[in-house]
Design a protein around this motif. Structure first.
Motif, mmCIF file in Angstrom:
data_model
loop_
_atom_site.group_PDB
_atom_site.id
_atom_site.type_symbol
_atom_site.label_atom_id
_atom_site.label_comp_id
_atom_site.label_asym_id
_atom_site.label_seq_id
_atom_site.Cartn_x
_atom_site.Cartn_y
_atom_site.Cartn_z
ATOM 1 N N VAL A 1 -28.825 -35.412 51.945
ATOM 2 C CA VAL A 1 -28.699 -34.452 53.046
ATOM 3 C C VAL A 1 -27.275 -34.453 53.579
ATOM 4 C CG1 VAL A 1 -29.545 -33.843 55.351
ATOM 5 C CG2 VAL A 1 -31.091 -34.897 53.702
ATOM 6 N N LEU A 2 -26.798 -33.255 53.894
ATOM 7 C CA LEU A 2 -25.561 -33.098 54.639
ATOM 8 C C LEU A 2 -25.942 -32.675 56.048
ATOM 9 C CD1 LEU A 2 -22.459 -32.821 54.942
ATOM 10 C CD2 LEU A 2 -22.727 -30.438 54.178
ATOM 11 N N GLU A 3 -25.478 -33.440 57.023
ATOM 12 C CA GLU A 3 -25.702 -33.076 58.427
ATOM 13 C C GLU A 3 -24.370 -32.610 59.001
ATOM 14 O OE1 GLU A 3 -27.404 -34.968 62.569
ATOM 15 O OE2 GLU A 3 -26.256 -36.260 61.227
ATOM 16 N N ILE A 4 -24.385 -31.440 59.592
ATOM 17 C CA ILE A 4 -23.201 -30.891 60.227
ATOM 18 C C ILE A 4 -23.371 -31.073 61.732
ATOM 19 C CG2 ILE A 4 -21.825 -28.815 60.609
ATOM 20 C CD1 ILE A 4 -22.856 -27.872 57.826
ATOM 21 N N GLY A 5 -22.629 -32.021 62.289
ATOM 22 C CA GLY A 5 -22.713 -32.328 63.712
ATOM 23 C C GLY A 5 -23.455 -33.628 63.953
ATOM 24 N N THR A 6 -22.775 -34.750 63.847
ATOM 25 C CA THR A 6 -23.386 -36.063 64.032
ATOM 26 C C THR A 6 -23.849 -36.283 65.463
ATOM 27 O OG1 THR A 6 -21.846 -36.905 62.374
ATOM 28 C CG2 THR A 6 -23.030 -38.547 63.694
ATOM 29 N N GLY A 7 -23.041 -35.846 66.420
ATOM 30 C CA GLY A 7 -23.382 -36.041 67.831
ATOM 31 C C GLY A 7 -23.633 -37.502 68.146
ATOM 32 N N SER A 8 -24.766 -37.777 68.770
ATOM 33 C CA SER A 8 -25.105 -39.151 69.164
ATOM 34 C C SER A 8 -25.545 -40.007 67.985
ATOM 35 C CB SER A 8 -26.219 -39.139 70.208
ATOM 36 O OG SER A 8 -27.456 -38.819 69.598
ATOM 37 N N GLY A 9 -25.940 -39.357 66.897
ATOM 38 C CA GLY A 9 -26.435 -40.078 65.726
ATOM 39 C C GLY A 9 -27.947 -40.181 65.672
ATOM 40 N N TYR A 10 -28.650 -39.663 66.675
ATOM 41 C CA TYR A 10 -30.113 -39.773 66.687
ATOM 42 C C TYR A 10 -30.755 -39.008 65.527
ATOM 43 C CZ TYR A 10 -34.985 -39.293 67.950
ATOM 44 O OH TYR A 10 -36.354 -39.301 67.907
ATOM 45 N N VAL A 11 -30.401 -37.738 65.367
ATOM 46 C CA VAL A 11 -30.978 -36.969 64.254
ATOM 47 C C VAL A 11 -30.531 -37.584 62.931
ATOM 48 C CG1 VAL A 11 -31.024 -34.712 63.103
ATOM 49 C CG2 VAL A 11 -31.260 -34.846 65.592
ATOM 50 N N THR A 12 -29.305 -38.074 62.885
ATOM 51 C CA THR A 12 -28.800 -38.750 61.690
ATOM 52 C C THR A 12 -29.721 -39.914 61.317
ATOM 53 O OG1 THR A 12 -26.592 -38.277 62.574
ATOM 54 C CG2 THR A 12 -26.722 -39.728 60.652
ATOM 55 N N ALA A 13 -30.104 -40.707 62.312
ATOM 56 C CA ALA A 13 -30.992 -41.853 62.076
ATOM 57 C C ALA A 13 -32.350 -41.392 61.555
ATOM 58 C CB ALA A 13 -31.152 -42.669 63.355
ATOM 59 N N CYS A 14 -32.864 -40.315 62.117
ATOM 60 C CA CYS A 14 -34.151 -39.785 61.640
ATOM 61 C C CYS A 14 -34.024 -39.277 60.205
ATOM 62 C CB CYS A 14 -34.639 -38.674 62.563
ATOM 63 S SG CYS A 14 -35.111 -39.233 64.219
ATOM 64 N N LEU A 15 -32.929 -38.560 59.928
ATOM 65 C CA LEU A 15 -32.693 -38.082 58.562
ATOM 66 C C LEU A 15 -32.615 -39.255 57.588
ATOM 67 C CD1 LEU A 15 -29.972 -35.377 59.314
ATOM 68 C CD2 LEU A 15 -32.307 -34.930 58.479
ATOM 69 N N ALA A 16 -31.956 -40.327 58.007
ATOM 70 C CA ALA A 16 -31.799 -41.501 57.147
ATOM 71 C C ALA A 16 -33.145 -42.140 56.806
ATOM 72 C CB ALA A 16 -30.880 -42.528 57.813
ATOM 73 N N ARG A 17 -34.111 -42.005 57.683
ATOM 74 C CA ARG A 17 -35.451 -42.544 57.404
ATOM 75 C C ARG A 17 -36.235 -41.636 56.464
ATOM 76 N NH1 ARG A 17 -37.652 -46.618 59.776
ATOM 77 N NH2 ARG A 17 -36.502 -47.765 61.345
ATOM 78 N N LEU A 18 -35.817 -40.375 56.361
ATOM 79 C CA LEU A 18 -36.559 -39.401 55.566
ATOM 80 C C LEU A 18 -35.952 -39.137 54.192
ATOM 81 C CD1 LEU A 18 -37.187 -36.848 58.450
ATOM 82 C CD2 LEU A 18 -38.907 -38.322 57.379
ATOM 83 N N ALA A 19 -34.665 -39.447 54.020
ATOM 84 C CA ALA A 19 -33.955 -39.078 52.803
ATOM 85 C C ALA A 19 -33.303 -40.295 52.149
ATOM 86 C CB ALA A 19 -32.889 -38.033 53.134
ATOM 87 N N ARG A 20 -32.844 -40.100 50.922
ATOM 88 C CA ARG A 20 -32.163 -41.169 50.185
ATOM 89 C C ARG A 20 -30.777 -41.439 50.757
ATOM 90 N NH1 ARG A 20 -28.594 -42.011 46.056
ATOM 91 N NH2 ARG A 20 -28.120 -39.810 45.847
#
Length: 166
Positions: free
Chosen positions: A83-102
Motif C-alpha cells: 500500500v501507498l499512503e499519501i499523507g502520514t499525518g499522526s500515523g494512526y491510519v498508517t498503523a492500521c494499514l500496516a496490520r492489514l497489508a504486507r
C-alpha cells in the motif's frame, strides 16, 4: 479519574464504526488493536475515541474514526498487498494499514509528522512501514502498489495516483 482507553476503543468500534457499516472483520480487528490514543496529540488524548476529527499541526486533522474505518474497508486489503499512503499525518491510519497489508509506504510533506509517526509505529512494533518525506504531486515511487490510500486532501485526484496502482 483516568480513562480506560481499551474500553473506549471497543466502544468506538462497536458503537461508532460498526453501525457506520464497517463490517470487515480484519478492519474491525485492526481498529480494535491499534491504540488510537497514542497517535493523538497529547492535548486531545481524552478525545481519541470521540466521533469527531482531531486537530494536528500545520492546520491538518485526523479523520473521524468512522471515516477511517470506511477508508480501510473500501481498500479491501489482503495480507499480501503493498500500500501507498499519501499523507502520514499522526500515523494512526498508517498503523492500521500496516496490520492489514504486507508493506506500507507512507509519504508526507511534513518531516515532524514523519518523525513522530515513525516513533509511534516503532513503539507499536510495526516494522512493515517505510516513511518518506515527499510531496505527492511531485512523487515518483518507481513501483506500483495494490492500493493507494489518499488520507491527505486533494482538490481532485491526479492521474498519476492511478498510475501507481498495479
Amino acid at each position: 479519574m483516568p480513562i480506560d482507553f481499551e474500553a473506549a476503543r471497543n466502544t468506538m468500534v462497536e458503537q461508532q464504526v460498526r453501525p457506520f457499516e464497517v463490517l470487515d472483520p480484519r478492519v474491525l480487528a485492526a481498529l480494535t488493536a491499534v491504540p488510537r490514543e497514542r497517535f493523538v496529540p497529547a492535548a486531545y488524548r481524552t478525545l481519541a475515541y470521540a466521533d469527531l476529527p482531531l486537530p494536528l499541526a500545520h492546520g491538518e486533522t485526523m479523520m473521524k474514526p468512522v471515516v477511517e474505518g470506511r477508508l480501510l474497508q473500501a481498500l479491501a486489503l489482503q495480507p499480501e498487498d503493498d500500500v501507498l499512503e499519501i499523507g502520514t499525518g499522526s500515523g494512526y491510519v498508517t498503523a492500521c494499514l500496516a496490520r492489514l497489508a504486507r508493506e506500507v509506504v507512507s509519504i508526507d510533506l511534513h518531516a515532524d509528522f514523519l518523525q513522530s509517526a515513525g516513533e509511534r509505529l516503532q513503539q507499536s512494533g510495526l516494522r512493515n512501514v517505510r516513511l518518506q518525506l515527499a510531496d505527492a504531486l511531485n512523487f515518483t515511487p518507481n513501483r506500483q502498489f495494490d492500493a493507494v490510500a489518499v488520507t491527505a486532501a486533494v482538490a481532485e485526484l491526479p492521474d498519476a495516483f492511478s498510475g501507481w496502482l498495479k
